[in-house]
Scaffold this active site. Structure first.
Site, PDB file in Angstrom:
ATOM      1  N   ASP A  45     -67.130  35.187 -44.735  1.00 32.32           N
ATOM      2  CA  ASP A  45     -68.485  35.480 -43.911  1.00 32.32           C
ATOM      3  C   ASP A  45     -68.672  34.032 -43.804  1.00 32.32           C
ATOM      4  O   ASP A  45     -68.215  33.155 -44.382  1.00 32.32           O
ATOM      5  CB  ASP A  45     -69.571  36.053 -44.548  1.00 32.32           C
ATOM      6  CG  ASP A  45     -70.770  36.155 -43.385  1.00 32.32           C
ATOM      7  OD1 ASP A  45     -70.413  36.452 -42.410  1.00 32.32           O
ATOM      8  OD2 ASP A  45     -71.997  36.337 -44.116  1.00 32.32           O
ATOM      9  N   SER A  46     -69.535  33.877 -42.786  1.00 29.54           N
ATOM     10  CA  SER A  46     -70.297  32.333 -42.645  1.00 29.54           C
ATOM     11  C   SER A  46     -71.166  32.297 -43.764  1.00 29.54           C
ATOM     12  O   SER A  46     -71.582  30.898 -43.867  1.00 29.54           O
ATOM     13  CB  SER A  46     -70.824  32.422 -41.347  1.00 29.54           C
ATOM     14  OG  SER A  46     -71.961  33.553 -41.144  1.00 29.54           O
TER      15      SER A  46
ATOM     16  N   TYR B 275     -72.843  30.810 -37.385  1.00 29.09           N
ATOM     17  CA  TYR B 275     -71.604  31.185 -36.142  1.00 29.09           C
ATOM     18  C   TYR B 275     -72.329  31.750 -35.042  1.00 29.09           C
ATOM     19  O   TYR B 275     -71.753  31.621 -33.945  1.00 29.09           O
ATOM     20  CB  TYR B 275     -70.676  32.187 -36.856  1.00 29.09           C
ATOM     21  CG  TYR B 275     -69.539  31.706 -38.026  1.00 29.09           C
ATOM     22  CD1 TYR B 275     -69.648  30.329 -38.285  1.00 29.09           C
ATOM     23  CD2 TYR B 275     -68.403  32.165 -38.207  1.00 29.09           C
ATOM     24  CE1 TYR B 275     -69.058  30.005 -39.438  1.00 29.09           C
ATOM     25  CE2 TYR B 275     -67.511  31.496 -38.709  1.00 29.09           C
ATOM     26  CZ  TYR B 275     -67.855  30.527 -39.636  1.00 29.09           C
ATOM     27  OH  TYR B 275     -66.797  30.001 -40.401  1.00 29.09           O
ATOM     28  N   GLY B 276     -73.322  32.623 -35.119  1.00 29.73           N
ATOM     29  CA  GLY B 276     -73.748  33.561 -34.069  1.00 29.73           C
ATOM     30  C   GLY B 276     -74.306  32.747 -32.971  1.00 29.73           C
ATOM     31  O   GLY B 276     -74.636  33.371 -31.846  1.00 29.73           O
TER      32      GLY B 276
ATOM     33  N   CYS C 176     -67.736  39.496 -41.422  1.00 30.87           N
ATOM     34  CA  CYS C 176     -68.567  38.918 -40.254  1.00 30.87           C
ATOM     35  C   CYS C 176     -68.630  39.660 -39.116  1.00 30.87           C
ATOM     36  O   CYS C 176     -67.321  39.647 -38.424  1.00 30.87           O
ATOM     37  CB  CYS C 176     -68.352  37.304 -40.327  1.00 30.87           C
ATOM     38  SG  CYS C 176     -69.225  36.410 -39.067  1.00 30.87           S
ATOM     39  N   ASN C 177     -69.640  40.120 -38.598  1.00 33.29           N
ATOM     40  CA  ASN C 177     -69.505  40.463 -36.961  1.00 33.29           C
ATOM     41  C   ASN C 177     -68.930  39.675 -36.077  1.00 33.29           C
ATOM     42  O   ASN C 177     -68.183  40.014 -35.008  1.00 33.29           O
ATOM     43  CB  ASN C 177     -70.753  41.372 -36.772  1.00 33.29           C
ATOM     44  CG  ASN C 177     -70.942  42.651 -37.621  1.00 33.29           C
ATOM     45  OD1 ASN C 177     -70.647  43.714 -37.163  1.00 33.29           O
ATOM     46  ND2 ASN C 177     -71.511  42.497 -38.783  1.00 33.29           N
ATOM     47  N   THR C 178     -69.742  38.556 -36.111  1.00 30.97           N
ATOM     48  CA  THR C 178     -69.419  37.549 -35.288  1.00 30.97           C
ATOM     49  C   THR C 178     -68.033  37.038 -35.169  1.00 30.97           C
ATOM     50  O   THR C 178     -67.497  36.986 -34.027  1.00 30.97           O
ATOM     51  CB  THR C 178     -70.636  36.279 -35.283  1.00 30.97           C
ATOM     52  OG1 THR C 178     -71.792  36.771 -35.738  1.00 30.97           O
ATOM     53  CG2 THR C 178     -70.143  35.451 -34.324  1.00 30.97           C
TER      54      THR C 178
ATOM     55  N   GLU D 109     -80.802  33.940 -45.089  1.00 29.02           N
ATOM     56  CA  GLU D 109     -80.327  32.529 -45.580  1.00 29.02           C
ATOM     57  C   GLU D 109     -81.347  31.919 -46.507  1.00 29.02           C
ATOM     58  O   GLU D 109     -81.027  31.234 -47.562  1.00 29.02           O
ATOM     59  CB  GLU D 109     -79.615  31.809 -44.561  1.00 29.02           C
ATOM     60  CG  GLU D 109     -77.941  32.240 -44.071  1.00 29.02           C
ATOM     61  CD  GLU D 109     -77.141  32.192 -45.152  1.00 29.02           C
ATOM     62  OE1 GLU D 109     -76.951  31.426 -45.985  1.00 29.02           O
ATOM     63  OE2 GLU D 109     -76.101  33.097 -45.076  1.00 29.02           O
TER      64      GLU D 109
ATOM     65  N   CYS E 260     -74.669  42.889 -37.795  1.00 30.88           N
ATOM     66  CA  CYS E 260     -74.457  41.788 -38.537  1.00 30.88           C
ATOM     67  C   CYS E 260     -74.398  41.918 -40.177  1.00 30.88           C
ATOM     68  O   CYS E 260     -75.138  42.581 -40.483  1.00 30.88           O
ATOM     69  CB  CYS E 260     -75.347  40.798 -38.198  1.00 30.88           C
ATOM     70  SG  CYS E 260     -75.633  39.133 -38.914  1.00 30.88           S
ATOM     71  N   THR E 261     -73.770  41.290 -40.775  1.00 28.87           N
ATOM     72  CA  THR E 261     -73.602  41.698 -42.174  1.00 28.87           C
ATOM     73  C   THR E 261     -74.707  41.022 -42.913  1.00 28.87           C
ATOM     74  O   THR E 261     -74.846  41.180 -44.157  1.00 28.87           O
ATOM     75  CB  THR E 261     -72.217  41.200 -42.845  1.00 28.87           C
ATOM     76  OG1 THR E 261     -72.131  39.846 -42.563  1.00 28.87           O
ATOM     77  CG2 THR E 261     -71.265  42.239 -42.211  1.00 28.87           C
ATOM     78  N   HIS E 262     -75.445  40.225 -42.300  1.00 25.12           N
ATOM     79  CA  HIS E 262     -76.680  39.644 -43.267  1.00 25.12           C
ATOM     80  C   HIS E 262     -77.682  40.650 -43.041  1.00 25.12           C
ATOM     81  O   HIS E 262     -78.832  40.897 -44.075  1.00 25.12           O
ATOM     82  CB  HIS E 262     -77.334  38.314 -42.209  1.00 25.12           C
ATOM     83  CG  HIS E 262     -76.607  37.137 -42.804  1.00 25.12           C
ATOM     84  ND1 HIS E 262     -75.125  37.056 -42.433  1.00 25.12           N
ATOM     85  CD2 HIS E 262     -76.770  36.153 -43.421  1.00 25.12           C
ATOM     86  CE1 HIS E 262     -74.959  35.761 -42.997  1.00 25.12           C
ATOM     87  NE2 HIS E 262     -75.893  35.254 -43.442  1.00 25.12           N
TER      88      HIS E 262
END
Ligand code: DGL
Length: 271
Positions: free
Chosen positions: A12-13, A45-46, A77-79, A154, A192-194
């Site tokens: 992931d980012s 990244y998004g 990571c979806n992005t 984050e 989004c995995t966040h």
């Protein structure tokens, strides 16, 4: 060497992909070694272009395969899944699974009306990866970019009034747009995995009758199915890598993973 004796590489980012790793650890699969990399130095990244996202994602993917001996990659990571899956698949010789297809499948399983709301990063929304994947399953998806949510997660503001307020504003805009289009959404997909890290706040903000789902569990189930649901009896071995502050990763990552990460190794992917 058999696939099951190898490592699953998870990428992931930032911290968000730990929600997918958490689900992988809970799922039945025979691989007990995992290497996770968060490209925290280059997050988010998004808000970046397809070209840049693909370049960054390929570097992480190659690191996991070439340096960590990963025999299977999960793009948590979806992005990166939306914009760089092809580029990643072309750059490594191991199987690669993204989160978009399992996410759309989870939406398909959850919805009764066929109308699905998706919140995601700007880049994921602009790619329309979810609208395309949902439409292939006969669903209508309305996507909304929520660019402020990743920085809030984050920052560790996963239970903060500012985060709640931002969620309220985004959802009000999304629901108003859905009403204008005559949609009857009963499912909100966290694209989004966040976002699973702020799921309790999101659940509080959605009207009754809309179910919140995410792709982490569906992705873990897809990995388990690939390994025919054979569970390993070996002790689990986890290795963590980040491209920026390992102290922050150890502190917040342990919270998000639900168990201590142990020491995190700093890596430089730019070279
Ligand atoms: N976790 C990433 C995703 O699922 C997004 C974070 C970012 O913008 O870098 O899309």
């Amino acid at each position: 060497m058999s696939l099951t004796s190898k490592t699953i590489g998870v990428f992931d980012s930032g911290f968000g992909g730990l929600t997918v790793l958490h689900a992988l650890l809970a799922a039945h699969n025979p691989v007990s070694r995992y290497a996770f990399i968060g490209d925290s130095a280059r997050l988010p990244y998004g808000s970046k272009s397809r070209r840049t996202i693909a370049r960054y994602a390929v570097e992480s993917a190659r690191y996991l395969v070439e340096q960590q001996n990963a025999g299977f990659l999960v793009i948590a990571c979806n992005t990166a899944s939306a914009l760089a899956l092809d580029a990643i698949e072309q750059s490594v010789s191991v199987p690669v699974l993204g989160v978009i297809t399992p996410g759309a499948a989870a939406a398909h399983a959850a919805t009764k009306t066929g109308d699905v709301l998706v919140i995601a990063t700007d880049a994921t929304v602009q790619s329309h990866a979810y609208a395309t994947a949902c439409s292939a399953l006969g669903l209508r998806a309305l996507e909304k970019a929520c660019p402020l949510l990743v920085p809030l997660v984050e920052e560790g503001w996963t239970d903060h009034p500012v985060t709640s307020e931002v969620i309220n504003i985004y959802l009000a805009e999304l629901l108003a747009q859905a009403a204008t289009l005559g949609m009857k959404p009963d499912t909100l997909l966290l694209g989004c995995t966040h976002y699973p890290l702020i799921r309790p706040l999101i659940e509080k903000a959605v009207p009754a009758g809309i179910r919140v789902i995410d792709s982490a569990e569906a992705t873990a189930a897809a990995v388990a199915a690939r390994f025919q649901n054979r569970k390993s009896t070996d002790p689990t071995e986890l290795r963590f890598f980040a491209t920026d502050s390992v102290e922050k990763f150890e502190r917040l990552g342990s919270r998000f993973l639900g168990q201590p990460t142990g020491p995190v190794t700093l890596v430089d992917l730019d070279g």
